[in-house]
Design a protein around this motif. Sequence first.
Motif, short mmCIF file in Angstrom:
data_model
loop_
_atom_site.label_atom_id
_atom_site.label_comp_id
_atom_site.label_asym_id
_atom_site.label_seq_id
_atom_site.Cartn_x
_atom_site.Cartn_y
_atom_site.Cartn_z
N UNK A 99 5.64 15.67 2.85
CA UNK A 99 5.41 14.37 3.33
C UNK A 99 5.68 13.46 3.45
N UNK A 100 7.58 13.42 2.98
CA UNK A 100 8.11 12.58 4.04
C UNK A 100 8.39 13.33 5.28
N UNK A 101 8.84 14.56 5.18
CA UNK A 101 9.02 15.14 6.52
C UNK A 101 7.44 14.88 7.78
N UNK A 102 6.40 15.13 7.07
CA UNK A 102 5.35 14.48 8.09
C UNK A 102 4.76 13.22 8.77
N UNK A 103 5.96 12.27 7.44
CA UNK A 103 5.86 11.05 7.87
C UNK A 103 6.76 10.00 9.05
N UNK A 150 13.31 4.95 -4.88
CA UNK A 150 12.35 4.63 -5.74
C UNK A 150 11.50 5.21 -5.56
N UNK A 151 10.71 6.24 -4.28
CA UNK A 151 9.98 7.48 -4.67
C UNK A 151 11.06 8.38 -5.13
N UNK A 191 10.26 4.72 7.44
CA UNK A 191 9.49 6.04 7.24
C UNK A 191 8.43 5.70 6.00
N UNK A 192 7.96 4.76 6.30
CA UNK A 192 6.58 4.73 4.84
C UNK A 192 5.83 6.40 4.87
N UNK A 193 5.47 6.01 3.58
CA UNK A 193 4.89 7.94 3.24
C UNK A 193 3.79 6.94 3.45
N UNK A 194 3.23 8.36 4.18
CA UNK A 194 1.47 8.01 4.38
C UNK A 194 1.04 10.02 4.33
N UNK A 195 0.21 10.40 4.20
CA UNK A 195 -0.43 11.90 3.88
C UNK A 195 -1.51 12.36 4.68
N UNK A 228 1.23 -0.97 -0.09
CA UNK A 228 0.13 -0.36 -0.36
C UNK A 228 0.46 1.47 0.17
N UNK A 229 1.92 1.17 0.97
CA UNK A 229 2.37 2.36 0.86
C UNK A 229 4.15 2.16 0.36
N UNK A 230 5.03 3.46 0.08
CA UNK A 230 5.85 3.16 -0.48
C UNK A 230 6.91 4.23 0.08
#
Length: 209
Positions: A125-129, A82-83, A203-207, A63-65
Amino acid sequence: MMRKFVKFILFGVLLALTIKFWPKKEAVQTPEKELHLVLSTPVNNLDPAASTSHYSVKLRTKVYEGLLEYHYLKRPIELIPNLAETMPTISSDGLTYTFSIKKGVYFHDNVCFANGKGRELTAEDFIYSLKRIVDPVVRSPYFSLFIDHIKGIKAFNKHITDHKGDYDYPIAGIQALDKVYFRIYTYKKIPLISTIDLLRKKACLSACG
C-alpha cells in the motif's frame, strides 16, 4: 439616594428572574467522534498525492496517515513511528531504509475493496502511494522531490507515461520484502531527518485508485 438604591435592587431581582426563567436552549446532539473544523477558504482537493493548500493539508492529515509523525512535545523535533512499527533500519552507508509496518491496521470499509470490506494494511500500500506521486496523470507537485532521491523513479515515470495505469511495473528503489517489510534505496546519503520527513509528508497512505 434611597430611590437609586431601590431601583438598583429591583433591577437586580428582575435580572435574576429573567436569567432563571429564560427558555433553555436544547443541547445540540452531535454524532460520536465527529470533528468540526473552521476553515476560512474552500477545500478543493483531499488527494494526498496532489493537495498542497494549507487547509487541504490540514484536513488531509485528519483522514490519511503516514509511516511516521512528529512528536508534538519534543524539542528539537523528533520523528516517531505512526503506521510504522518502529523507526526504519538504515544501512551503514546510509542509502537503504527498511521499514516494518504495524499489523492489525485496517482500512475503513469502502466500495474499492472486495465486497466493500476494508482489508488489512500491507507494505504494498505504501509502494502504491509512492507510485501515484510519480504517475503524471495525478499531476502531483511532489514528484520533483522524489526524482533525484529514490532509484528507479525516472524509469517508472517513463513507463507509466507510455502505459497508463500499469502500476504493476516495479520501481527499482522501492521493494516490498513481504506484507510487513519494505525497503527504499536512495541514490545518495541524505540526513535522516530530511529523508524521512520527505516520506512522512509526501507519501500519505491511500489505497483506492
